[in-house]
Design a protein around this motif. Structure first.
Motif, PDB file in Angstrom:
ATOM      1  N   VAL A  69      35.862  41.130  49.262  1.00 48.30           N
ATOM      2  CA  VAL A  69      36.779  40.811  48.170  1.00 48.30           C
ATOM      3  C   VAL A  69      35.927  40.440  46.966  1.00 48.30           C
ATOM      4  CG1 VAL A  69      38.640  39.322  47.375  1.00 48.30           C
ATOM      5  CG2 VAL A  69      38.533  40.000  49.782  1.00 48.30           C
ATOM      6  N   ALA A  70      36.188  41.096  45.840  1.00 47.82           N
ATOM      7  CA  ALA A  70      35.434  40.840  44.619  1.00 47.82           C
ATOM      8  C   ALA A  70      36.405  40.694  43.451  1.00 47.82           C
ATOM      9  CB  ALA A  70      34.451  41.976  44.348  1.00 47.82           C
ATOM     10  N   MET A  71      35.958  39.963  42.439  1.00 47.35           N
ATOM     11  CA  MET A  71      36.753  39.818  41.219  1.00 47.35           C
ATOM     12  C   MET A  71      35.883  40.133  40.025  1.00 47.35           C
ATOM     13  SD  MET A  71      39.446  36.668  41.212  1.00 47.35           S
ATOM     14  CE  MET A  71      38.281  35.370  41.430  1.00 47.35           C
ATOM     15  N   GLU A  72      36.381  41.009  39.173  1.00 48.99           N
ATOM     16  CA  GLU A  72      35.723  41.287  37.901  1.00 48.99           C
ATOM     17  C   GLU A  72      36.541  40.620  36.809  1.00 48.99           C
ATOM     18  OE1 GLU A  72      33.829  45.645  39.001  1.00 48.99           O
ATOM     19  OE2 GLU A  72      35.349  45.487  37.446  1.00 48.99           O
ATOM     20  N   ILE A  73      35.883  39.811  36.008  1.00 52.22           N
ATOM     21  CA  ILE A  73      36.569  39.057  34.959  1.00 52.22           C
ATOM     22  C   ILE A  73      36.102  39.598  33.617  1.00 52.22           C
ATOM     23  CG2 ILE A  73      37.038  36.777  34.034  1.00 52.22           C
ATOM     24  CD1 ILE A  73      36.037  35.700  36.776  1.00 52.22           C
ATOM     25  N   ASP A  74      37.040  40.116  32.851  1.00 56.05           N
ATOM     26  CA  ASP A  74      36.732  40.673  31.539  1.00 56.05           C
ATOM     27  C   ASP A  74      37.498  39.873  30.492  1.00 56.05           C
ATOM     28  OD1 ASP A  74      35.970  42.171  29.413  1.00 56.05           O
ATOM     29  OD2 ASP A  74      36.862  44.043  30.098  1.00 56.05           O
ATOM     30  N   ILE A  79      41.632  40.114  34.729  1.00 59.36           N
ATOM     31  CA  ILE A  79      40.939  39.994  36.009  1.00 59.36           C
ATOM     32  C   ILE A  79      41.327  41.155  36.910  1.00 59.36           C
ATOM     33  CG2 ILE A  79      40.625  38.535  38.048  1.00 59.36           C
ATOM     34  CD1 ILE A  79      41.437  36.158  36.256  1.00 59.36           C
ATOM     35  N   ARG A  80      40.319  41.729  37.559  1.00 58.39           N
ATOM     36  CA  ARG A  80      40.556  42.780  38.551  1.00 58.39           C
ATOM     37  C   ARG A  80      40.101  42.262  39.901  1.00 58.39           C
ATOM     38  NH1 ARG A  80      39.052  48.551  37.350  1.00 58.39           N
ATOM     39  NH2 ARG A  80      37.394  47.944  38.766  1.00 58.39           N
ATOM     40  N   ILE A  81      41.012  42.308  40.876  1.00 54.87           N
ATOM     41  CA  ILE A  81      40.671  41.936  42.243  1.00 54.87           C
ATOM     42  C   ILE A  81      40.422  43.225  43.005  1.00 54.87           C
ATOM     43  CG2 ILE A  81      41.435  40.781  44.339  1.00 54.87           C
ATOM     44  CD1 ILE A  81      43.285  39.085  42.573  1.00 54.87           C
ATOM     45  N   ILE A  82      39.226  43.375  43.550  1.00 54.60           N
ATOM     46  CA  ILE A  82      38.831  44.596  44.247  1.00 54.60           C
ATOM     47  C   ILE A  82      38.625  44.264  45.716  1.00 54.60           C
ATOM     48  CG2 ILE A  82      37.142  46.457  44.368  1.00 54.60           C
ATOM     49  CD1 ILE A  82      36.463  45.652  41.400  1.00 54.60           C
ATOM     50  N   ILE A  83      39.414  44.905  46.572  1.00 54.88           N
ATOM     51  CA  ILE A  83      39.312  44.686  48.012  1.00 54.88           C
ATOM     52  C   ILE A  83      38.750  45.960  48.628  1.00 54.88           C
ATOM     53  CG2 ILE A  83      40.578  44.140  50.115  1.00 54.88           C
ATOM     54  CD1 ILE A  83      42.751  43.003  48.109  1.00 54.88           C
ATOM     55  N   THR A  84      37.590  45.845  49.238  1.00 55.76           N
ATOM     56  CA  THR A  84      36.951  46.983  49.889  1.00 55.76           C
ATOM     57  C   THR A  84      37.062  46.783  51.391  1.00 55.76           C
ATOM     58  OG1 THR A  84      35.376  47.080  48.063  1.00 55.76           O
ATOM     59  CG2 THR A  84      34.856  48.352  50.038  1.00 55.76           C
ATOM     60  N   GLU A  92      43.688  45.433  42.227  1.00 63.03           N
ATOM     61  CA  GLU A  92      44.853  44.810  41.590  1.00 63.03           C
ATOM     62  C   GLU A  92      44.380  44.197  40.277  1.00 63.03           C
ATOM     63  OE1 GLU A  92      47.584  42.423  43.768  1.00 63.03           O
ATOM     64  OE2 GLU A  92      46.837  43.193  45.676  1.00 63.03           O
ATOM     65  N   THR A  93      45.138  44.436  39.230  1.00 62.17           N
ATOM     66  CA  THR A  93      44.756  43.946  37.911  1.00 62.17           C
ATOM     67  C   THR A  93      45.725  42.853  37.457  1.00 62.17           C
ATOM     68  OG1 THR A  93      43.879  46.126  37.373  1.00 62.17           O
ATOM     69  CG2 THR A  93      44.294  44.624  35.536  1.00 62.17           C
ATOM     70  N   ILE A  94      45.157  41.803  36.931  1.00 65.57           N
ATOM     71  CA  ILE A  94      45.955  40.724  36.354  1.00 65.57           C
ATOM     72  C   ILE A  94      45.622  40.687  34.868  1.00 65.57           C
ATOM     73  CG2 ILE A  94      46.470  38.260  36.409  1.00 65.57           C
ATOM     74  CD1 ILE A  94      45.263  38.327  39.287  1.00 65.57           C
ATOM     75  N   PRO A  95      46.494  41.248  34.026  1.00 69.41           N
ATOM     76  CA  PRO A  95      46.182  41.286  32.591  1.00 69.41           C
ATOM     77  C   PRO A  95      46.281  39.901  31.953  1.00 69.41           C
ATOM     78  CG  PRO A  95      48.375  42.148  32.985  1.00 69.41           C
ATOM     79  CD  PRO A  95      47.777  41.855  34.327  1.00 69.41           C
ATOM     80  N   GLU A 124      33.102  37.659  45.896  1.00 64.15           N
ATOM     81  CA  GLU A 124      32.083  37.979  44.898  1.00 64.15           C
ATOM     82  C   GLU A 124      32.717  37.916  43.524  1.00 64.15           C
ATOM     83  OE1 GLU A 124      30.087  41.633  45.637  1.00 64.15           O
ATOM     84  OE2 GLU A 124      29.534  41.056  47.661  1.00 64.15           O
ATOM     85  N   LEU A 125      32.100  37.154  42.648  1.00 58.94           N
ATOM     86  CA  LEU A 125      32.620  36.952  41.306  1.00 58.94           C
ATOM     87  C   LEU A 125      31.706  37.666  40.326  1.00 58.94           C
ATOM     88  CD1 LEU A 125      34.989  35.349  40.124  1.00 58.94           C
ATOM     89  CD2 LEU A 125      33.409  33.479  39.734  1.00 58.94           C
ATOM     90  N   ASN A 126      32.293  38.466  39.455  1.00 57.18           N
ATOM     91  CA  ASN A 126      31.529  39.231  38.479  1.00 57.18           C
ATOM     92  C   ASN A 126      32.122  38.995  37.096  1.00 57.18           C
ATOM     93  OD1 ASN A 126      29.897  41.015  37.175  1.00 57.18           O
ATOM     94  ND2 ASN A 126      30.590  42.814  38.299  1.00 57.18           N
ATOM     95  N   PRO A 127      31.790  37.858  36.466  1.00 54.40           N
ATOM     96  CA  PRO A 127      32.373  37.585  35.149  1.00 54.40           C
ATOM     97  C   PRO A 127      31.623  38.302  34.027  1.00 54.40           C
ATOM     98  CG  PRO A 127      31.058  35.722  35.854  1.00 54.40           C
ATOM     99  CD  PRO A 127      31.018  36.739  36.967  1.00 54.40           C
ATOM    100  N   ASP A 128      32.380  38.627  33.000  1.00 56.57           N
ATOM    101  CA  ASP A 128      31.802  39.195  31.785  1.00 56.57           C
ATOM    102  C   ASP A 128      31.023  38.080  31.073  1.00 56.57           C
ATOM    103  OD1 ASP A 128      31.251  40.773  29.611  1.00 56.57           O
ATOM    104  OD2 ASP A 128      33.249  40.620  28.735  1.00 56.57           O
TER     105      ASP A 128
END
Length: 181
Positions: A69-74, A79-84, A92-95, A124-128
């Motif tokens: 489970v990862a999150m990309e924060i822009d 926020i995008r939650i990416i489940i592999t 899943e995107t949270i605008p 895993e957290l991947n912030p901008d």
């Protein structure tokens, strides 16, 4: 033409190593390091996890193909939650809501992700780089534990041989982009 002088080498002589310049540098560096340590602050968030959760985290690390489970924060998109899972990604995107991150929706989505994948404790957290630090901390708090005490997640306790319940969702948060700067 001059004749080359023969240099006489005495192999039995002793010499003394002069350490005075090295010691002078060390004497000047020690106060500089001590003074500069006052400006370096390291923050650690202490969390004491139940032993059952700690053991579940260890089991997850030993699995061959765990769910990730990862999150990309822009700062612009949200926020995008990416489940592999088994090589397939689900996103899943949270605008942004009124120009800010929607923490309530994020928490609800993370609760749903945890209910679907109770064996996963690592995120895993991947912030901008433009995301403020306090926002990252709020997102980490939203992911760490369920806010509602009635929401529980099953964890297998190896000592009792049965599932027990916990409100921890993703207590192990790892920054995935630490080498990007």
């Amino acid at each position: 033409m001059r004749r080359a002088r023969k240099i006489k080498v005495d192999h039995n002589s002793e010499f003394e190593l002069d350490l005075a310049p090295l010691l002078a540098v060390m004497v000047k560096l020690v106060p500089v390091l001590l003074v500069s340590s006052a400006f370096v602050q390291m923050m650690v968030i202490e969390t004491e996890l139940p032993q059952v959760v700690s053991e579940a985290i260890q089991r997850q690390e030993n699995q061959n193909t765990p769910t990730n489970v990862a999150m990309e924060i822009d700062a612009k998109d949200g926020i995008r939650i990416i489940i592999t899972e088994k090589g397939q990604e689900k996103v899943e995107t949270i605008p942004l809501k009124d120009g800010a991150f929607d923490m309530n929706t994020l928490h609800q989505k993370l609760v749903a992700v945890k209910k679907a994948h109770p064996e996963v404790f690592k995120l895993e957290l991947n912030p901008d780089g433009k995301v403020p630090y306090d926002t990252i901390v709020k997102i980490m708090d939203a992911a760490r534990q369920a806010r509602d005490n009635t929401v529980k997640f099953p964890v297998f306790d190896t000592k009792q041989g049965k599932n027990v319940e916990t409100n921890y969702m993703f207590p192990e948060i790892i920054f995935a982009n630490t080498m990007e700067g």
